[in-house]
Design a protein around this motif. Structure first.
Motif, PDB file in Angstrom:
ATOM      1  N   TYR A 129       0.835  -1.201   0.000  1.00  0.00           N
ATOM      2  CA  TYR A 129       0.000   0.000   0.000  1.00  0.00           C
ATOM      3  C   TYR A 129       0.875   1.259   0.000  1.00  0.00           C
ATOM      4  CZ  TYR A 129      -3.211   3.665   1.377  1.00  0.00           C
ATOM      5  OH  TYR A 129      -3.932   4.836   1.409  1.00  0.00           O
ATOM      6  N   LEU A 130       1.942   1.271   0.792  1.00  0.00           N
ATOM      7  CA  LEU A 130       2.861   2.408   0.786  1.00  0.00           C
ATOM      8  C   LEU A 130       3.413   2.663  -0.615  1.00  0.00           C
ATOM      9  CD1 LEU A 130       4.996   1.887   4.042  1.00  0.00           C
ATOM     10  CD2 LEU A 130       3.327   3.702   3.614  1.00  0.00           C
ATOM     11  N   GLU A 131       3.744   1.593  -1.313  1.00  0.00           N
ATOM     12  CA  GLU A 131       4.268   1.739  -2.670  1.00  0.00           C
ATOM     13  C   GLU A 131       3.199   2.318  -3.600  1.00  0.00           C
ATOM     14  OE1 GLU A 131       6.447   1.610  -6.229  1.00  0.00           O
ATOM     15  OE2 GLU A 131       6.923   1.964  -4.129  1.00  0.00           O
ATOM     16  N   THR A 132       1.935   1.937  -3.396  1.00  0.00           N
ATOM     17  CA  THR A 132       0.854   2.507  -4.189  1.00  0.00           C
ATOM     18  C   THR A 132       0.742   4.012  -3.965  1.00  0.00           C
ATOM     19  OG1 THR A 132      -0.401   0.431  -4.143  1.00  0.00           O
ATOM     20  CG2 THR A 132      -1.637   2.454  -4.605  1.00  0.00           C
ATOM     21  N   VAL A 133       0.836   4.420  -2.701  1.00  0.00           N
ATOM     22  CA  VAL A 133       0.785   5.843  -2.375  1.00  0.00           C
ATOM     23  C   VAL A 133       1.975   6.571  -2.993  1.00  0.00           C
ATOM     24  CG1 VAL A 133       0.807   7.536  -0.505  1.00  0.00           C
ATOM     25  CG2 VAL A 133      -0.497   5.426  -0.252  1.00  0.00           C
ATOM     26  N   ARG A 134       3.151   5.942  -2.924  1.00  0.00           N
ATOM     27  CA  ARG A 134       4.348   6.566  -3.502  1.00  0.00           C
ATOM     28  C   ARG A 134       4.174   6.782  -4.997  1.00  0.00           C
ATOM     29  NH1 ARG A 134       8.811   5.878  -6.466  1.00  0.00           N
ATOM     30  NH2 ARG A 134       7.952   3.905  -7.218  1.00  0.00           N
ATOM     31  N   GLN A 135       3.688   5.774  -5.694  1.00  0.00           N
ATOM     32  CA  GLN A 135       3.485   5.906  -7.138  1.00  0.00           C
ATOM     33  C   GLN A 135       2.485   7.015  -7.454  1.00  0.00           C
ATOM     34  OE1 GLN A 135       2.437   2.094  -8.782  1.00  0.00           O
ATOM     35  NE2 GLN A 135       4.307   1.098  -8.061  1.00  0.00           N
ATOM     36  N   ARG A 136       1.449   7.138  -6.624  1.00  0.00           N
ATOM     37  CA  ARG A 136       0.458   8.182  -6.812  1.00  0.00           C
ATOM     38  C   ARG A 136       1.086   9.563  -6.634  1.00  0.00           C
ATOM     39  NH1 ARG A 136      -3.682   6.033  -3.596  1.00  0.00           N
ATOM     40  NH2 ARG A 136      -3.132   7.410  -1.851  1.00  0.00           N
ATOM     41  N   TYR A 137       1.952   9.692  -5.638  1.00  0.00           N
ATOM     42  CA  TYR A 137       2.618  10.978  -5.416  1.00  0.00           C
ATOM     43  C   TYR A 137       3.571  11.314  -6.559  1.00  0.00           C
ATOM     44  CZ  TYR A 137       5.773  14.497  -3.626  1.00  0.00           C
ATOM     45  OH  TYR A 137       6.520  15.635  -3.499  1.00  0.00           O
ATOM     46  N   VAL A 138       4.326  10.332  -7.028  1.00  0.00           N
ATOM     47  CA  VAL A 138       5.255  10.573  -8.136  1.00  0.00           C
ATOM     48  C   VAL A 138       4.496  11.028  -9.378  1.00  0.00           C
ATOM     49  CG1 VAL A 138       6.862   9.442  -9.733  1.00  0.00           C
ATOM     50  CG2 VAL A 138       7.033   8.998  -7.279  1.00  0.00           C
ATOM     51  N   ALA A 139       3.308  10.459  -9.585  1.00  0.00           N
ATOM     52  CA  ALA A 139       2.534  10.802 -10.782  1.00  0.00           C
ATOM     53  C   ALA A 139       1.898  12.183 -10.685  1.00  0.00           C
ATOM     54  CB  ALA A 139       1.452   9.747 -11.011  1.00  0.00           C
ATOM     55  N   ASP A 140       1.388  12.539  -9.518  1.00  0.00           N
ATOM     56  CA  ASP A 140       0.582  13.760  -9.402  1.00  0.00           C
ATOM     57  C   ASP A 140       1.196  14.854  -8.542  1.00  0.00           C
ATOM     58  OD1 ASP A 140      -1.312  12.423 -10.920  1.00  0.00           O
ATOM     59  OD2 ASP A 140      -2.378  11.659  -9.156  1.00  0.00           O
ATOM     60  N   LYS A 141       2.231  14.502  -7.744  1.00  0.00           N
ATOM     61  CA  LYS A 141       2.860  15.457  -6.813  1.00  0.00           C
ATOM     62  C   LYS A 141       1.842  16.106  -5.869  1.00  0.00           C
ATOM     63  CE  LYS A 141       7.150  15.033  -8.113  1.00  0.00           C
ATOM     64  NZ  LYS A 141       6.973  13.923  -9.046  1.00  0.00           N
ATOM     65  N   ASN A 142       0.861  15.305  -5.477  1.00  0.00           N
ATOM     66  CA  ASN A 142      -0.152  15.771  -4.538  1.00  0.00           C
ATOM     67  C   ASN A 142       0.412  15.698  -3.124  1.00  0.00           C
ATOM     68  OD1 ASN A 142      -2.408  15.999  -2.769  1.00  0.00           O
ATOM     69  ND2 ASN A 142      -3.773  15.437  -4.477  1.00  0.00           N
ATOM     70  N   LYS A 143       0.417  16.825  -2.433  1.00  0.00           N
ATOM     71  CA  LYS A 143       1.037  16.871  -1.109  1.00  0.00           C
ATOM     72  C   LYS A 143       0.324  15.989  -0.096  1.00  0.00           C
ATOM     73  CE  LYS A 143       3.213  20.126   2.091  1.00  0.00           C
ATOM     74  NZ  LYS A 143       3.432  21.543   2.415  1.00  0.00           N
TER      75      LYS A 143
END
Length: 211
Positions: A129-143
Motif C-alpha cells: 500500500y505504501l508503494e501505491t501511495v508513492r506511485q500516486r505521489y510521483v505521478a501527481d505530486k499531490n502533497k
C-alpha cells in the motif's frame, strides 16, 4: 537489523602524544606506523593507555581524541534510542523527507526479520500500500499523498547515517547497551570490539577482561 560499514579510526597518534603531555614523557613513546599504514601502540604507550583508562574519566581524556567514523544502517526505532547519545557525536542521515519517494518502497527497506509469519504477511500488504501511495505521489505530486507516506512510515524503516564519535562515547555506549533486549545493540557492540585496541581499553575502563 543493523549493519556497520566503512569504519575509520583517526587521531590515535595525536591522542597518545597528548596523553604524555602531563608528565612530559614523550621520550618513552614507542608507537609507530606499521607496513599496512596503521598506527600501532608500543608496549609503553599501551601500558600508559590502560593505566589511564583504569584511573577514571578524568584521566582517560585521550579517549575523547580518538575519533571513529562509520556508516550505520538501522531501523528508526533503534535510532530513537541511539539519539540519546548527543555529546561527542555527529551524524548525517539519508533523508526520508526528500528521498522517500525517489525509488520503489519494498520489504527490504524495513527491519522485518523478527516478525512472525502472520505479521509478516500483513506487513507485506502494508508495504504494498505504501508503494501505491508513492506511485500516486510521483505521478501527481499531490502533497496529501506525500503526507500519507511520511505519516504512515513505520519505525521499522531502515535509515543509513554516517556517524562520527570517539572512544569515550563508545565506551559509555558499550557498557550501557551490551545487554540490551534489542539485537541491534548487540551487533553494534560487537563491531565496537573490533576497533583497534577496543577490547583492551574498554576492559581497562570497565575493570574486566573482554574476550
Amino acid at each position: 537489523m543493523l549493519t556497520v560499514e566503512r569504519v575509520s579510526v583517526m587521531n590515535l597518534e595525536n591522542a597518545m602524544r597528548g596523553a604524555r603531555n602531563p608528565m612530559n614523557s614523550w621520550a618513552r613513546s614507542d608507537s609507530a606506523y606499521g607496513p599496512d599504514g596503521q598506527y600501532r601502540l608500543g608496549p609503553n604507550d599501551l601500558d600508559l593507555a590502560l593505566r589511564l583508562c583504569a584511573a577514571g574519566s578524568d584521566h582517560r581524556k585521550f579517549l575523547r581524541q580518538v575519533m571513529v567514523s562509520m556508516d550505520i544502517t538501522a531501523p528508526l526505532y533503534w535510532w530513537k534510542e541511539f539519539d540519546t547519545y548527543k555529546v561527542g557525536t555527529v551524524a548525517n542521515s539519508t533523508s526520508t523527507m526528500h528521498k522517500l519517494h525517489a525509488r520503489p518502497i519494498q520489504l527490504s527497506d524495513f527491519s522485518a526479520d523478527r516478525l512472525t509469519p502472520a505479521s509478516l504477511a500483513e506487513f507485506q500488504r502494508y508495504v504494498a500500500y505504501l508503494e501505491t501511495v508513492r506511485q500516486r505521489y510521483v505521478a501527481d505530486k499531490n502533497k496529501t499523498d506525500w503526507y500519507d507516506l511520511i505519516q504512515l512510515l513505520p519505525s521499522s524503516y531502515n535509515q543509513m547515517r554516517t556517524v562520527t564519535l570517539n572512544y569515550e562515547v563508545l565506551a559509555n555506549l558499550y557498557f550501557a547497551r551490551r545487554n540490551h533486549k534489542l539485537d541491534e545493540w548487540h551487533v553494534l557492540c560487537a563491531a565496537i570490539l573490533e576497533l583497534p585496541y577496543a577490547r583492551e581499553l574498554l576492559g581497562a575502563v570497565g575493570g574486566e577482561a573482554i574476550s
